[in-house]
Enzyme design. Structure first.
Site, short mmCIF file in Angstrom:
data_model
loop_
_atom_site.label_atom_id
_atom_site.label_comp_id
_atom_site.label_asym_id
_atom_site.label_seq_id
_atom_site.Cartn_x
_atom_site.Cartn_y
_atom_site.Cartn_z
N GLU A 52 -2.32 -8.38 -6.54
CA GLU A 52 -1.84 -7.17 -7.23
C GLU A 52 -1.86 -7.26 -8.75
O GLU A 52 -2.20 -6.29 -9.44
CB GLU A 52 -0.41 -6.80 -6.77
N GLY A 65 -0.93 -5.78 0.51
CA GLY A 65 -0.12 -5.22 1.59
C GLY A 65 -0.44 -5.82 2.96
O GLY A 65 0.40 -5.79 3.86
N ALA A 123 -3.08 -2.40 0.21
CA ALA A 123 -2.79 -0.98 0.11
C ALA A 123 -4.05 -0.28 -0.40
O ALA A 123 -4.89 -0.91 -1.06
CB ALA A 123 -1.64 -0.77 -0.87
N GLU A 141 1.43 -9.00 3.12
CA GLU A 141 2.84 -8.62 3.23
C GLU A 141 3.20 -8.21 4.66
O GLU A 141 4.25 -8.60 5.18
CB GLU A 141 3.15 -7.47 2.25
N1 CAA Z 1 -8.18 -0.08 -1.04
C1 CAA Z 1 -9.15 0.84 -0.92
N2 CAA Z 1 -10.39 0.55 -0.48
C2 CAA Z 1 -10.66 -0.73 -0.17
C3 CAA Z 1 -9.71 -1.74 -0.29
C4 CAA Z 1 -8.41 -1.38 -0.74
N3 CAA Z 1 -7.41 -2.26 -0.83
N4 CAA Z 1 -10.27 -2.92 0.08
C5 CAA Z 1 -11.53 -2.64 0.42
N5 CAA Z 1 -11.78 -1.32 0.27
C6 CAA Z 1 -13.04 -0.61 0.52
C7 CAA Z 1 -14.04 -0.86 -0.59
O1 CAA Z 1 -13.80 -0.01 -1.69
C8 CAA Z 1 -15.34 -0.57 0.12
O2 CAA Z 1 -15.50 0.81 0.19
P1 CAA Z 1 -16.97 1.48 -0.07
O3 CAA Z 1 -17.82 0.95 1.05
O4 CAA Z 1 -16.71 2.95 0.01
O5 CAA Z 1 -17.42 0.99 -1.40
C9 CAA Z 1 -15.08 -1.07 1.55
O6 CAA Z 1 -13.66 -1.14 1.69
C10 CAA Z 1 -15.65 -2.44 1.81
O7 CAA Z 1 -15.17 -3.33 0.79
P2 CAA Z 1 -16.11 -4.26 -0.11
O8 CAA Z 1 -17.48 -3.66 -0.22
O9 CAA Z 1 -15.39 -4.54 -1.38
O10 CAA Z 1 -16.20 -5.56 0.82
P3 CAA Z 1 -16.44 -7.06 0.33
O11 CAA Z 1 -16.63 -7.86 1.58
O12 CAA Z 1 -17.47 -7.14 -0.71
O13 CAA Z 1 -15.04 -7.51 -0.34
C11 CAA Z 1 -12.64 -7.72 -0.45
C12 CAA Z 1 -13.90 -7.61 0.45
C13 CAA Z 1 -12.65 -9.06 -1.20
C14 CAA Z 1 -11.44 -7.65 0.48
C15 CAA Z 1 -12.63 -6.55 -1.47
O14 CAA Z 1 -12.85 -5.34 -0.78
C16 CAA Z 1 -11.34 -6.43 -2.22
O15 CAA Z 1 -11.10 -7.20 -3.16
N6 CAA Z 1 -10.49 -5.44 -1.84
C17 CAA Z 1 -9.24 -5.17 -2.54
C18 CAA Z 1 -8.20 -6.23 -2.24
C19 CAA Z 1 -6.92 -5.94 -3.00
O16 CAA Z 1 -6.90 -5.96 -4.23
N7 CAA Z 1 -5.83 -5.70 -2.28
C20 CAA Z 1 -4.52 -5.43 -2.86
C21 CAA Z 1 -4.30 -3.95 -2.96
S1 CAA Z 1 -2.81 -3.54 -3.83
C22 CAA Z 1 -1.57 -3.72 -2.69
O17 CAA Z 1 -1.78 -4.13 -1.57
C23 CAA Z 1 -0.20 -3.34 -3.19
C24 CAA Z 1 0.92 -3.67 -2.28
O18 CAA Z 1 1.51 -4.71 -2.37
C25 CAA Z 1 1.45 -2.71 -1.29
#
Ligand code: CAA
Length: 257
Positions: free
Chosen positions: A131, A108, A63, A111
């Site tokens: 999460e 998400g 998400a 999921e």
């Molecule tokens: N939400 C918003 N933005 C996100 C995102 C997310 N879930 N995942 C990645 N992005 C964005 C980053 O902020 C980044 O944006 P900028 O270029 O503007 O900085 C861009 O996508 C590229 O990401 P990274 O530079 O971080 O890429 P990476 O290859 O270094 O890392 C990754 C990849 C490991 C997937 C890392 O991006 C990450 O950990 N993302 C978050 C994963 C996460 O925590 N997901 C769970 C979200 S909560 C949820 O999903 C709740 C639910 O159950 C509904």
């Protein structure tokens, strides 16, 4: 619908999630586009199987954290319900859905993949429910579908640690059906979709319904659902076509639906 691409190849629809800048993070607008595309597929009787896949290094990285941060509790409930309902819609879609997992399937994203009927992973795919490291719980089925798919113990390990696992580990715990070379992912999905599409579709759809309803109930009720499905198929022309082809030792079998 600039961030989702919907193509149709014969009886197969391919929905490609295409917002690589944010790794396909699910925000309200993106979820609404996915929802509309799924409705379009559902309304087309010529589509027998849907494939959902991502672009570049992400299936869906979860998400959208930026969009979630300012939400109040009430807004979170409403927002979470949109994602949860989208996954339930995918799970209950009349046709089988294959997730073609090309990269990150986190939060998400994992999921949504779990709401699909079949998961085929590229060797580059990564999975997890991170999460609790963000101070929240999964909100779109993670605590419910993950234990149903991989068992309670493994699910709790993934949910409590938030760790990210690779495709091989996901296969070993039964989270994905198979792991394929990255460049073969779409072909492998299409191959399975074609195998499914070659069968009698009322039967396939009745099987999906019977399995989905059956796993959520006791076996007696499940067996009653199955008998209903069995009897529905008995009334179809496709039953006659399938059985006559067998008895006539014919390889030619053209199902009507
Ligand atoms: N939400 C918003 N933005 C996100 C995102 C997310 N879930 N995942 C990645 N992005 C964005 C980053 O902020 C980044 O944006 P900028 O270029 O503007 O900085 C861009 O996508 C590229 O990401 P990274 O530079 O971080 O890429 P990476 O290859 O270094 O890392 C990754 C990849 C490991 C997937 C890392 O991006 C990450 O950990 N993302 C978050 C994963 C996460 O925590 N997901 C769970 C979200 S909560 C949820 O999903 C709740 C639910 O159950 C509904």
């Amino acid at each position: 619908m600039d961030k989702v691409l919907l193509e149709k190849q014969g009886n197969i629809a391919i929905l490609t999630l295409n917002n690589p800048k944010t790794l396909n993070a699910l925000n309200g607008e993106f979820m609404s586009q996915i929802d509309k595309a799924i409705d379009e597929v559902n309304e087309d009787p010529n589509i027998y199987v849907l494939i959902i896949t991502g672009t570049k290094k992400a299936f869906i990285a979860g998400a959208d954290i930026k969009e979630m941060l300012p939400l109040t509790a009430a807004q979170t409930l409403e927002w979470g319900k949109i994602g949860s309902d989208l996954n339930t819609k995918i799970e209950n879609l009349r046709i089988p859905v294959i997730a073609g997992l090309n990269g990150f399937a986190l939060g998400g994203g994992c999921e949504l993949a779990m709401a699909c009927d079949i998961r085929i992973a590229s060797e580059k795919a990564k999975f997890g429910q991170p999460e609790c490291g963000l101070g929240i719980t999964p909100g779109a089925g993670g605590t419910q579908r993950l234990p149903r798919i991989v068992g309670v113990g493994k699910a709790k390990e993934l949910l409590y640690t938030g760790k990210i696992i690779n495709a091989k580990e996901a296969f070993e715990i039964g989270l994905v059906n198979k792991v394929v070379d990255h460049e073969d992912l779409l072909d492998e999905c299409l191959k399975m979709a074609e195998e499914i599409g070659a069968n009698a579709q009322i039967a396939v759809q009745q099987i999906k319904r019977s399995v989905n309803m059956g796993v959520e109930t006791d076996i007696e009720t499940g067996l009653a659902y199955e008998l209903q499905a069995f009897s529905v198929c008995n009334a179809t022309e496709d039953k006659k076509i399938g059985m006559e082809a067998f008895l006539n030792k014919s390889k030619e079998k053209k199902f009507i639906y």
